[in-house]
Design an enzyme around this catalytic site. Structure first.
Site, PDB file in Angstrom:
ATOM      1  N   ASP A  97      28.620  16.811  11.127  1.00  0.00           N
ATOM      2  CA  ASP A  97      28.548  18.034  10.318  1.00  0.00           C
ATOM      3  C   ASP A  97      27.316  17.953   9.414  1.00  0.00           C
ATOM      4  OD1 ASP A  97      29.340  20.428   9.137  1.00  0.00           O
ATOM      5  OD2 ASP A  97      30.758  19.480   7.764  1.00  0.00           O
TER       6      ASP A  97
ATOM      7  N   GLU B 207      22.000  20.159   9.589  1.00  0.00           N
ATOM      8  CA  GLU B 207      20.904  21.147   9.790  1.00  0.00           C
ATOM      9  C   GLU B 207      19.559  20.594   9.301  1.00  0.00           C
ATOM     10  OE1 GLU B 207      23.955  21.886   8.416  1.00  0.00           O
ATOM     11  OE2 GLU B 207      24.584  22.558  10.404  1.00  0.00           O
TER      12      GLU B 207
ATOM     13  N   ASP C 262      31.181  27.487  10.339  1.00  0.00           N
ATOM     14  CA  ASP C 262      32.144  28.086   9.418  1.00  0.00           C
ATOM     15  C   ASP C 262      32.331  29.582   9.621  1.00  0.00           C
ATOM     16  OD1 ASP C 262      32.282  25.544   8.527  1.00  0.00           O
ATOM     17  OD2 ASP C 262      31.177  25.897   6.675  1.00  0.00           O
TER      18      ASP C 262
HETATM   19  O1  MIG Z   1      30.516  22.499   3.266  1.00  0.00           O
HETATM   20  O2  MIG Z   1      33.601  18.756   5.801  1.00  0.00           O
HETATM   21  O3  MIG Z   1      31.509  23.329   8.968  1.00  0.00           O
HETATM   22  O4  MIG Z   1      34.049  22.348   9.530  1.00  0.00           O
HETATM   23  O5  MIG Z   1      35.494  21.241   7.401  1.00  0.00           O
HETATM   24  C1  MIG Z   1      31.679  22.217   3.931  1.00  0.00           C
HETATM   25  C2  MIG Z   1      34.047  19.953   5.246  1.00  0.00           C
HETATM   26  C3  MIG Z   1      31.441  21.020   4.811  1.00  0.00           C
HETATM   27  C4  MIG Z   1      31.538  22.260   6.851  1.00  0.00           C
HETATM   28  C5  MIG Z   1      32.058  22.265   8.243  1.00  0.00           C
HETATM   29  C6  MIG Z   1      33.548  22.333   8.219  1.00  0.00           C
HETATM   30  C7  MIG Z   1      34.089  21.157   7.456  1.00  0.00           C
HETATM   31  C8  MIG Z   1      33.527  21.147   6.038  1.00  0.00           C
HETATM   32  N1  MIG Z   1      32.066  21.140   6.087  1.00  0.00           N
END
Ligand code: MIG
Length: 755
Positions: free
Chosen positions: A407, A410, A481
C-alpha cells in the site's frame, strides 16, 4: 518537438535510423504488427521498466523512398513517413489505422489570462486549464467513431473517448469520480477501436504524462510528457484480443496464481487485535460462508514500523497464523514503503548504514510523514535495495504469512508531495523522483514477488496499489480507496475491464466499498457483481460501518453465501482462464467489446462483462432496481439460472430480485465446476463437474497442484471435453502427468445450480 525535413535513413535489419534536419528517429519492426518508435535525443538512455527482455521476431520488411516519403512495409503494416516526422500507419491492405494530425493544436476553448484569474479567485485549480505544450508530445488524428480502451485503472466509463487523463500515481482521498485525471496506477497503454480496424499505442515513458482523447478537439488526440523521450510502440494485430496479446507479449502476462488466491477474502482496517481476526474467522465458518483469506492491515505492526509485530495486541508472533491455518485460512499482511525514522529501529539503522533511502538534492536524508510519523523512502529502483527489502519478508513467511499487500507506494506522503528532485536511482544510475515516481510501486511489488518466490517456492501472491505497465508480471492489483457508493459499484465493471485490457488480469475492487457506509442492498449487489471479479475481497475503512455479511442481517448472509459458494463452484473455470491468460495475455474479466468489437451496442456497454468467452454476467448496479436490461450479442445464449434459450443480438429485460445476478452462457459451452467447500484445501478436488450448455463445442481444462511451479516442468493434466450435435460428451486426455480426477460428472444446465 521539431524534426524538419527528412534527410536520409540507414537500415540495419529490422531497424531504421531516420535523420531529420533537427532530430533523429529510430524505428524498429519487432514483429510484423508491432513497431517500436523512439525519438533520439541527448537524454541519458532510459531503460524500459515495462519491456524487460529484448523482443523481436524475424520479419521481412521492405523500405522504399518516393520523393520525400519513406515507406516501410511489413507483411501486416504499411508505415509512411514524411517531413516533420509525419507518420501514418495502415494495414497491409491499406486500412487506415494511425495517422498523425497535421494541423496545430488549438484549444477548443482557449481561456485568457483574465478569465484564469477569475476562476482562480474563486478557489478553483487552474493548472489544467491552460493550454500546454509538453516537451515530449505527439498529436494524432481522430475519426468520429474512434473509441478508446485500456489505460489501466482510470475512473469513469469503459470508452475513454472525449476524456483527458494523466499518468502520475496518485492517492486522492476524495470519492473517485469520472472527472478524475489520475488514480494510483500509470499504464500508458491505449487501444483505439476504429470503425474498421483497431490498434494499440504504448507510451513507454515513466514521467508525468497526459492523454487528451478528444476533449481538446474532436479532430485529434494527443500524448504529452513532462520529461524523458518520445518512446512508443504501435501495436497492430487486426482484432482487439490480438492487440492485447501483442501488448502482453511486450510487457508480460499475468502469471497463473495459486488456486486459493481465487477464493473469497475478508479484510478491514482495522481489525485492531488478534481477537477481532479470530472472531471474523470463526463467524465465516459458523455461518458456512466460504472464505480463504484474512488480511491484516497496518494495525498488526508496532507503531506502523514495517517488519515488526505488535505482540501486545496480536499475541506471540506466529500463533495467530497457526490458528488461522488450522481453520483453513491463509493470512496476508500489509506493508507500506515508508520506514519510520527512529534511531535503533533495525530497518532505519540498516537503511541508513547502506544508503538505501532516498536523499534530497543536497544529499541529506529525505524525510516525509506517513503512518509511522517521520519516515524514509527506500530507493526501490536499485536491486540491492530490493534484495534488502525482500530479504526481510523471510520473517513474515516464517511466521506463516501467505501473501503480501503493498500500500501507499505511489508513494503517498502526508506532509506534501515528494519534490520532483528527490534523488532516486534507476539501478545504479542516479536520477530523480520525476522519473521514478510512476515506477516506485512497480519496483516495490517486484521486490516482494522475487522475495516470496525465492523464500516459498510457490507462486507469490502480491497485491499492490500503485504500479506501472508491466507490473502484472509481479503483482495483482486492487483499485484503492473506493467508497460504498452506487456509482462506485457501477464503476467497478469498466475499471476492472480496462485493467484487464491493459494486461492486469488479476484485479479487484474493495467489495462493499472502502470509505463511507454500505447498506444491505449495496453489499448484496456488490457481492453479486464481484463474484466473478478476479480478486474477490471485501474491505472497508476504519470508522465506517462494519462490512462482513453478518453485519447486515439474514438476507445479506443468504445472498453472500449463495454467491460466494457460486464463486467456489466456478473456481476451475476461473483458474483455466488464468492458465490460458498466462499464454495469451487475455484477461479473466472482459468487456463485451473485446469479443464483439464490430457490434455498436457494446462499445459503451458498462453494465455487463464477460468471464472468458463463454459467459456474461449482468449484475444489477442500481439502487432499488429489480429488473436488468441485458444486452446479449449475436449467437445463442442460455440463462444460467433457468436454462432458457435466448437468441442474442438484442436487449432483453430480466427479472433480477435482490438475490439474482443474471448470468448467461454461450451455446455449446462446457464449464468445469467443483463442489462448494468452505476454503480451498478443505477437501481434495477429486470430482470435476461439467456444466453442459446445449450446442456443439469443446473445452480444454487444466489441472495441477495449484500452488507451485511444477506445472512448468510438465506436472499437470490437460483434458479436452467435446460435445457433439447429439449432446454426447467425450473426454480426451491431452497431457497426463498429474493424478487425474476420480469422477467427471456432466450436469445439465437449468437446475439453478449444480453440485
Ligand atoms: O491512508 O492501511 O488503500 O486499503 O486499508 C490509508 C490503511 C492507508 C489505504 C489503503 C487501504 C488501507 C489503508 N491505507
Amino acid at each position: 518537438m521539431k524534426y524538419g525535413r527528412l534527410i536520409s535513413y540507414t537500415q540495419d535489419g529490422q531497424q531504421l535510423e531516420l535523420a531529420f534536419e533537427e532530430n533523429g528517429v529510430l524505428l524498429e519492426v519487432l514483429k510484423e504488427d508491432v513497431v517500436h518508435i523512439r525519438v533520439r535525443d541527448d537524454l541519458p538512455p532510459c531503460r524500459s521498466k515495462a519491456v524487460e527482455e529484448k523482443k523481436s521476431v524475424p520479419t521481412e520488411i521492405s523500405v522504399s523512398r518516393d520523393g520525400q516519403q519513406l515507406c516501410v512495409t511489413t507483411p501486416a503494416l504499411k508505415i509512411r513517413i514524411g517531413d516533420d516526422f509525419r507518420m501514418d500507419i495502415s494495414g497491409a491492405d491499406e486500412t487506415p489505422l494511425l495517422k498523425d494530425y497535421c494541423g496545430e493544436r488549438t484549444a477548443a476553448a482557449a481561456i485568457g489570462e483574465k478569465e484564469l484569474k477569475q476562476i482562480a479567485a474563486e478557489g478553483h485549480d487552474i493548472t489544467n486549464l491552460k493550454e500546454k505544450n509538453y516537451p515530449v508530445q505527439t498529436v494524432k488524428a481522430l475519426d468520429p467513431d474512434d473509441a478508446f480502451y485500456g489505460l489501466g485503472d482510470k475512473t469513469g466509463f469503459l470508452n475513454k473517448r472525449n476524456y483527458e487523463y494523466e499518468n502520475w500515481n496518485t492517492d486522492n482521498p476524495q470519492a473517485h469520480n469520472e472527472d478524475f485525471h489520475a488514480l494510483y496506477k500509470s499504464i500508458p497503454f491505449l487501444i483505439c477501436k476504429k470503425k474498421t480496424g483497431a490498434y494499440g499505442l504504448f507510451f513507454d515513458n515513466t514521467f508525468h504524462s497526459y492523454l487528451n482523447l478528444g476533449k481538446e478537439s474532436p479532430e485529434y488526440f494527443y500524448y504529452g510528457a513532462d520529461g524523458g523521450s518520445l518512446d512508443y510502440y504501435f501495436l497492430g494485430g487486426g482484432t482487439l484480443p490480438q492487440i492485447v496479446s501483442n501488448y502482453t507479449w511486450l510487457t508480460g502476462t499475468t502469471p497463473l496464481p495459486q488456486l486459493w488466491t481465487l477464493g473469497y477474502q475478508q479484510s478491514r482496517w482495522g481489525y485492531v487485535c488478534a481477537k477481532d481476526i479470530r472472531e471474523v474467522a470463526e463467524k465465516y465458518r459458523s455461518l458456512q460462508i466460504p472464505c480463504d483469506v484474512i488480511h491484516l492491515d497496518i494495525d498488526y505492526m508496532e507503531d506502523y514500523k514495517v517488519f515488526t509485530w505488535d505482540e501486545a495486541e496480536y499475541g506471540k508472533p506466529g500463533e495467530l497464523f497457526a490458528e488461522l491455518k488450522a481453520g483453513g485460512y491463509k493470512a496476508v499482511t500489509i506493508l507500506d514503503p515508508g520506514t519510520k525514522l527512529e534511531p535503533g529501529y533495525f530497518m532505519y539503522e540498516e537503511g541508513m548504514k547502506n544508503g538505501y533511502f532516498a536523499k534530497d538534492k543536497d544529499g541529506n536524508l529525505y524525510v516525509n510523514v506517513v503512518w509511522p510519523g517521520e519516515a524514509n523512502y527506500p530507493d526501490f529502483g536499485r536491486k540491492e535495495v530490493r534484495d534488502w527489502w525482500g530479504g526481510h519478508h523471510k520473517a513474515l513467511v516464517d511466521m506463516g504469512v501467505s501473501g503480501i499487500w503493498n500500500d501507499m507506494n505511489e508513494p503517498a506522503s502526508f506532509r506534501g508531495p515528494l519534490p520532483l528532485d528527490v534523488v532516486f536511482h534507476d539501478e545504479e544510475r542516479e536520477t530523480d523522483h520525476a522519473e521514478m515516481h510512476n515506477v516506485y510501486g512497480h519496483f516495490m511489488a517486484k521486490a516482494t514477488f522475487e522475495a516470496l518466490k525465492e523464500q516459498t517456492g510457490k507462486r507469490p501472491f502480491v497485491i499492490t496499489r500503485a504500479c506501472y505497465a508491466g507490473t502484472q508480471k509481479y503483482s495483482t492489483v486492487w483499485t484503492g480507496d473506493n467508497q460504498s457508493l452506487w456509482s462506485h459499484l457501477q464503476m467497478m465493471v469498466p475499471q476492472l475491464c480496462n485493467l484487464g485490457m491493459s494486461g492486469f488480469s488479476f484485479c479487484g475492487t474493495d467489495v462493499g466499498g472502502f470509505g463511507a457506509d454500505a447498506t444491505p442492498e449495496l453489499l448484496c449487489r456488490w457481492v453479486e457483481a464481484a463474484c466473478f471479479s478476479p480478486l474477490f475481497r471485501n474491505h472497508s475503512a476504519m470508522g465506517t460501518r462494519r462490512q462482513e455479511p453478518w453485519q447486515f442481517g439474514e438476507e445479506v448472509i443468504a445472498v453472500s453465501r449463495k454467491y460466494i459458494e457460486l464463486r467456489y463452484r466456478f473456481l476451475p473455470y476461473l483458474y483455466d482462464l488464468f492458465y490460458q491468460g498466462e499464454r495469451t495475455g487475455l484477461p479473466v474479466m472482459r468487456p463485451l467489446v473485446l469479443h464483439y468489437e464490430d457490434d455498436p451496442n457494446v462499445r459503451d456497454l458498462n453494465g455487463e462483462f464477460m468471464v472468458g468467452e463463454q459467459m456474461i454476467a449482468a449484475p444489477v448496479l442500481e439502487q432499488g432496481a429489480v429488473k436488468k436490461i441485458v444486452y446479449l450479442p449475436e449467437g445463442i445464449w442460455y440463462d444460467f439460472w433457468t436454462g432458457e434459450k435466448i437468441a442474442g443480438g438484442r436487449h432483453i429485460l430480466r427479472d433480477a430480485p435482490l438475490d439474482c445476478c443474471p448470468i448467461y452462457l454461450k451455446a455449446g459451452s462446457i464449464i468445469p465446476m467443483y463442489a462448494p467447500v468452505q476454503y480451498v484445501g478443505e477437501k481434495p478436488y477429486d470430482t470435476l463437474y461439467l456444466l453442459i450448455v446445449p450446442g456443439e463445442g469443446s473445452y480444454e481444462h487444466f489441472q495441477d497442484n495449484g500452488t507451485d511451479y511444477a506445472y512448468r516442468q510438465g506436472e499437470y493434466n490437460s483434458y479436452r471435453f467435446t460435445q457433439d450435435r447429439e449432446g454426447n460428451i467425450t473426454t480426451e486426455m491431452l497431457h497426463h502427468q498429474y493424478p487425474e480426477y476420480q469422477n467427471i460428472i456432466p450436469e445439465p444446465l437449468g437446475n439453478g445450480c449444480i453440485c
